[in-house]
Design a protein around this motif. Structure first.
Motif, PDB file in Angstrom:
ATOM      1  N   MET A   1     -71.725 -20.552  20.946  1.00  0.00           N
ATOM      2  CA  MET A   1     -70.443 -20.215  21.201  1.00  0.00           C
ATOM      3  C   MET A   1     -69.516 -20.961  19.948  1.00  0.00           C
ATOM      4  SD  MET A   1     -67.903 -21.423  24.309  1.00  0.00           S
ATOM      5  CE  MET A   1     -68.678 -20.279  25.526  1.00  0.00           C
ATOM      6  N   LYS A   2     -68.844 -20.340  19.221  1.00  0.00           N
ATOM      7  CA  LYS A   2     -67.815 -20.936  18.354  1.00  0.00           C
ATOM      8  C   LYS A   2     -66.902 -21.825  18.980  1.00  0.00           C
ATOM      9  CE  LYS A   2     -69.790 -18.460  14.945  1.00  0.00           C
ATOM     10  NZ  LYS A   2     -70.424 -19.256  13.930  1.00  0.00           N
ATOM     11  N   LYS A   3     -66.405 -22.753  18.153  1.00  0.00           N
ATOM     12  CA  LYS A   3     -65.475 -23.815  18.375  1.00  0.00           C
ATOM     13  C   LYS A   3     -64.325 -23.797  17.808  1.00  0.00           C
ATOM     14  CE  LYS A   3     -68.167 -27.298  17.203  1.00  0.00           C
ATOM     15  NZ  LYS A   3     -69.291 -26.415  16.890  1.00  0.00           N
ATOM     16  N   ILE A   4     -62.955 -24.103  18.522  1.00  0.00           N
ATOM     17  CA  ILE A   4     -61.664 -24.107  17.992  1.00  0.00           C
ATOM     18  C   ILE A   4     -61.444 -25.665  17.973  1.00  0.00           C
ATOM     19  CG2 ILE A   4     -59.353 -23.491  17.918  1.00  0.00           C
ATOM     20  CD1 ILE A   4     -60.182 -20.907  19.348  1.00  0.00           C
ATOM     21  N   ILE A   5     -61.441 -26.268  16.939  1.00  0.00           N
ATOM     22  CA  ILE A   5     -61.202 -27.740  16.957  1.00  0.00           C
ATOM     23  C   ILE A   5     -59.710 -28.092  16.570  1.00  0.00           C
ATOM     24  CG2 ILE A   5     -61.690 -29.892  15.971  1.00  0.00           C
ATOM     25  CD1 ILE A   5     -64.430 -28.650  14.918  1.00  0.00           C
ATOM     26  N   CYS A   6     -58.864 -28.594  17.495  1.00  0.00           N
ATOM     27  CA  CYS A   6     -57.657 -28.887  17.251  1.00  0.00           C
ATOM     28  C   CYS A   6     -57.207 -30.273  17.013  1.00  0.00           C
ATOM     29  CB  CYS A   6     -56.805 -28.321  18.586  1.00  0.00           C
ATOM     30  SG  CYS A   6     -57.059 -26.552  18.850  1.00  0.00           S
ATOM     31  N   PRO A  27     -45.633 -31.471  28.371  1.00  0.00           N
ATOM     32  CA  PRO A  27     -46.544 -32.082  27.169  1.00  0.00           C
ATOM     33  C   PRO A  27     -45.856 -31.546  25.827  1.00  0.00           C
ATOM     34  CG  PRO A  27     -47.937 -31.351  28.914  1.00  0.00           C
ATOM     35  CD  PRO A  27     -46.652 -30.990  29.174  1.00  0.00           C
ATOM     36  N   GLY A  28     -45.869 -32.552  24.799  1.00  0.00           N
ATOM     37  CA  GLY A  28     -45.367 -32.035  23.527  1.00  0.00           C
ATOM     38  C   GLY A  28     -46.244 -31.854  22.575  1.00  0.00           C
ATOM     39  N   GLY A  29     -45.913 -31.492  21.367  1.00  0.00           N
ATOM     40  CA  GLY A  29     -46.918 -31.239  20.131  1.00  0.00           C
ATOM     41  C   GLY A  29     -47.553 -29.761  20.271  1.00  0.00           C
ATOM     42  N   ARG A  30     -47.129 -29.122  19.139  1.00  0.00           N
ATOM     43  CA  ARG A  30     -47.489 -27.558  19.027  1.00  0.00           C
ATOM     44  C   ARG A  30     -49.103 -27.634  18.866  1.00  0.00           C
ATOM     45  NH1 ARG A  30     -44.492 -26.524  13.432  1.00  0.00           N
ATOM     46  NH2 ARG A  30     -42.984 -27.951  14.513  1.00  0.00           N
ATOM     47  N   VAL A  31     -49.633 -28.307  18.389  1.00  0.00           N
ATOM     48  CA  VAL A  31     -51.298 -28.475  18.284  1.00  0.00           C
ATOM     49  C   VAL A  31     -51.822 -28.575  19.673  1.00  0.00           C
ATOM     50  CG1 VAL A  31     -53.362 -29.299  17.436  1.00  0.00           C
ATOM     51  CG2 VAL A  31     -51.375 -28.893  15.974  1.00  0.00           C
ATOM     52  N   THR A  32     -51.308 -29.497  20.635  1.00  0.00           N
ATOM     53  CA  THR A  32     -51.642 -30.000  21.744  1.00  0.00           C
ATOM     54  C   THR A  32     -51.388 -28.656  22.776  1.00  0.00           C
ATOM     55  OG1 THR A  32     -51.190 -32.334  21.691  1.00  0.00           O
ATOM     56  CG2 THR A  32     -51.498 -31.513  23.828  1.00  0.00           C
ATOM     57  N   ASN A  33     -50.460 -28.088  22.641  1.00  0.00           N
ATOM     58  CA  ASN A  33     -49.863 -26.880  23.427  1.00  0.00           C
ATOM     59  C   ASN A  33     -50.993 -25.550  23.069  1.00  0.00           C
ATOM     60  OD1 ASN A  33     -47.931 -27.598  25.727  1.00  0.00           O
ATOM     61  ND2 ASN A  33     -46.888 -28.370  23.848  1.00  0.00           N
ATOM     62  N   ALA A  34     -50.850 -25.594  21.755  1.00  0.00           N
ATOM     63  CA  ALA A  34     -51.958 -24.493  21.347  1.00  0.00           C
ATOM     64  C   ALA A  34     -53.343 -24.707  21.973  1.00  0.00           C
ATOM     65  CB  ALA A  34     -51.970 -24.301  19.794  1.00  0.00           C
ATOM     66  N   ALA A  35     -54.083 -25.860  22.018  1.00  0.00           N
ATOM     67  CA  ALA A  35     -55.366 -26.274  22.426  1.00  0.00           C
ATOM     68  C   ALA A  35     -55.043 -25.848  23.977  1.00  0.00           C
ATOM     69  CB  ALA A  35     -55.401 -27.361  22.287  1.00  0.00           C
ATOM     70  N   ALA A  36     -54.207 -26.063  24.756  1.00  0.00           N
ATOM     71  CA  ALA A  36     -54.031 -25.721  26.149  1.00  0.00           C
ATOM     72  C   ALA A  36     -53.919 -24.349  26.392  1.00  0.00           C
ATOM     73  CB  ALA A  36     -52.762 -26.283  26.958  1.00  0.00           C
ATOM     74  N   ILE A  37     -53.367 -23.439  25.418  1.00  0.00           N
ATOM     75  CA  ILE A  37     -53.487 -22.173  25.646  1.00  0.00           C
ATOM     76  C   ILE A  37     -54.648 -21.709  25.315  1.00  0.00           C
ATOM     77  CG2 ILE A  37     -52.206 -19.751  24.582  1.00  0.00           C
ATOM     78  CD1 ILE A  37     -49.753 -21.580  24.126  1.00  0.00           C
ATOM     79  N   LEU A  38     -55.230 -21.922  24.362  1.00  0.00           N
ATOM     80  CA  LEU A  38     -56.576 -21.252  23.699  1.00  0.00           C
ATOM     81  C   LEU A  38     -57.586 -21.917  24.569  1.00  0.00           C
ATOM     82  CD1 LEU A  38     -56.325 -22.249  19.928  1.00  0.00           C
ATOM     83  CD2 LEU A  38     -56.320 -20.000  20.886  1.00  0.00           C
ATOM     84  N   GLY A  39     -57.604 -22.979  25.454  1.00  0.00           N
ATOM     85  CA  GLY A  39     -58.589 -23.476  26.303  1.00  0.00           C
ATOM     86  C   GLY A  39     -58.949 -22.512  27.621  1.00  0.00           C
ATOM     87  N   GLY A  40     -57.779 -21.524  28.083  1.00  0.00           N
ATOM     88  CA  GLY A  40     -58.137 -20.650  28.741  1.00  0.00           C
ATOM     89  C   GLY A  40     -59.081 -19.337  28.304  1.00  0.00           C
ATOM     90  N   ASP A  41     -59.501 -19.392  27.049  1.00  0.00           N
ATOM     91  CA  ASP A  41     -60.215 -18.184  26.650  1.00  0.00           C
ATOM     92  C   ASP A  41     -61.885 -18.825  26.591  1.00  0.00           C
ATOM     93  OD1 ASP A  41     -61.391 -16.203  25.056  1.00  0.00           O
ATOM     94  OD2 ASP A  41     -59.952 -15.865  23.967  1.00  0.00           O
ATOM     95  N   ARG A  43     -64.099 -17.082  25.686  1.00  0.00           N
ATOM     96  CA  ARG A  43     -65.107 -16.882  24.182  1.00  0.00           C
ATOM     97  C   ARG A  43     -65.248 -18.060  23.295  1.00  0.00           C
ATOM     98  NH1 ARG A  43     -61.536 -11.913  21.827  1.00  0.00           N
ATOM     99  NH2 ARG A  43     -59.858 -13.665  22.503  1.00  0.00           N
ATOM    100  N   PHE A  44     -64.268 -18.935  23.537  1.00  0.00           N
ATOM    101  CA  PHE A  44     -64.448 -20.464  22.511  1.00  0.00           C
ATOM    102  C   PHE A  44     -64.565 -21.383  23.221  1.00  0.00           C
ATOM    103  CE2 PHE A  44     -61.969 -16.894  20.362  1.00  0.00           C
ATOM    104  CZ  PHE A  44     -62.430 -16.896  19.376  1.00  0.00           C
ATOM    105  N   LYS A  45     -65.223 -22.401  22.746  1.00  0.00           N
ATOM    106  CA  LYS A  45     -65.161 -23.985  23.181  1.00  0.00           C
ATOM    107  C   LYS A  45     -63.877 -24.762  22.402  1.00  0.00           C
ATOM    108  CE  LYS A  45     -67.444 -28.129  23.675  1.00  0.00           C
ATOM    109  NZ  LYS A  45     -68.934 -28.945  23.247  1.00  0.00           N
ATOM    110  N   VAL A  46     -62.897 -24.992  22.985  1.00  0.00           N
ATOM    111  CA  VAL A  46     -61.903 -25.666  22.543  1.00  0.00           C
ATOM    112  C   VAL A  46     -61.986 -27.177  22.555  1.00  0.00           C
ATOM    113  CG1 VAL A  46     -59.294 -25.956  22.396  1.00  0.00           C
ATOM    114  CG2 VAL A  46     -60.328 -23.583  23.101  1.00  0.00           C
ATOM    115  N   VAL A  47     -61.864 -27.850  21.497  1.00  0.00           N
ATOM    116  CA  VAL A  47     -61.703 -29.423  21.500  1.00  0.00           C
ATOM    117  C   VAL A  47     -60.691 -29.871  20.984  1.00  0.00           C
ATOM    118  CG1 VAL A  47     -63.295 -31.260  20.537  1.00  0.00           C
ATOM    119  CG2 VAL A  47     -64.316 -29.195  20.904  1.00  0.00           C
TER     120      VAL A  47
END
Length: 204
Positions: A1-6, A27-41, A43-47
């Protein structure tokens, strides 16, 4: 499984009305919130690679990421300092700007995190002030160079708050270095205005 590292700051935003009445927090921080959105997919492991204090605010942010399926193994819980807070106060009139007061207390030696393994084709999403802060820049740059060597895809989200760095010339070398390393750059017009003085992407 591909990873998305935030890689970015974890902070808590508190919103107040014109008279100081609390509207809420999130929660603030655009990268933090991007990780939370991507974490629901699935297809990827989000770190999430970041840091928060071992305080109640840090607990809120760590729980937020975990609830959204984000791996927080690389989230450092430091003890010397406090998790960043951004307090936004709504203006009295539409013509007035929104005010922001920032509270933070980071340890001098920061960003001593457990970096995740990077494999070819992984996506590394990094940005905000974390990507240029002199406190963490040396460790981050080594990791980014490792990502380039391993043929990861680097996505850069430039953008800082004036409260974090009032003199853009101090951090411009790091911004330009990030732009050169990145495969993809995603930003907003107001970020371009703060960094380059113009809000047109082609001119920048």
């Amino acid at each position: 499984m591909k990873k998305i590292i935030c890689i970015g700051e974890c902070s808590l935003n508190i919103v107040l009305g014109p008279s100081g009445e609390p509207f809420g927090s999130l929660p603030g921080g655009r990268v933090t919130n991007a990780a939370a959105i991507l974490g629901g997919d699935d297809r990827f492991k989000v770190v999430m690679a970041s840091e928060v204090s071992s305080d109640p605010v840090g607990d809120i942010l760590a729980a937020y990421l975990t609830e959204h399926g984000v791996d927080i193994t690389s989230l450092d819980r430091y003890t010397e300092g406090r998790t960043a807070l951004n307090v936004f106060t709504a203006p009295d009139a539409e013509s007035e700007p929104e005010s922001l007061t920032r509270y933070e207390s980071y340890p001098e030696e920061g960003f001593d995190i457990i970096w995740p393994r990077v494999d070819e084709g992984d996506i590394v999403l990094f940005g905000g002030y974390y990507a240029i802060d002199r406190r963490m820049r040396p460790r981050l740059l080594r990791f980014l160079n490792n990502c380039v060597e391993r043929k990861a895809v680097l996505v850069y989200l430039p953008g800082i708050l004036p409260q974090q760095e009032p003199r853009i010339t101090r951090v411009m070398p790091a911004i330009l270095e990030n732009l050169e390393m990145a495969n993809v750059v995603m930003t907003r017009n107001n970020d371009l205005k703060l960094i380059f003085g113009v809000d047109n992407s082609e001119t920048c």
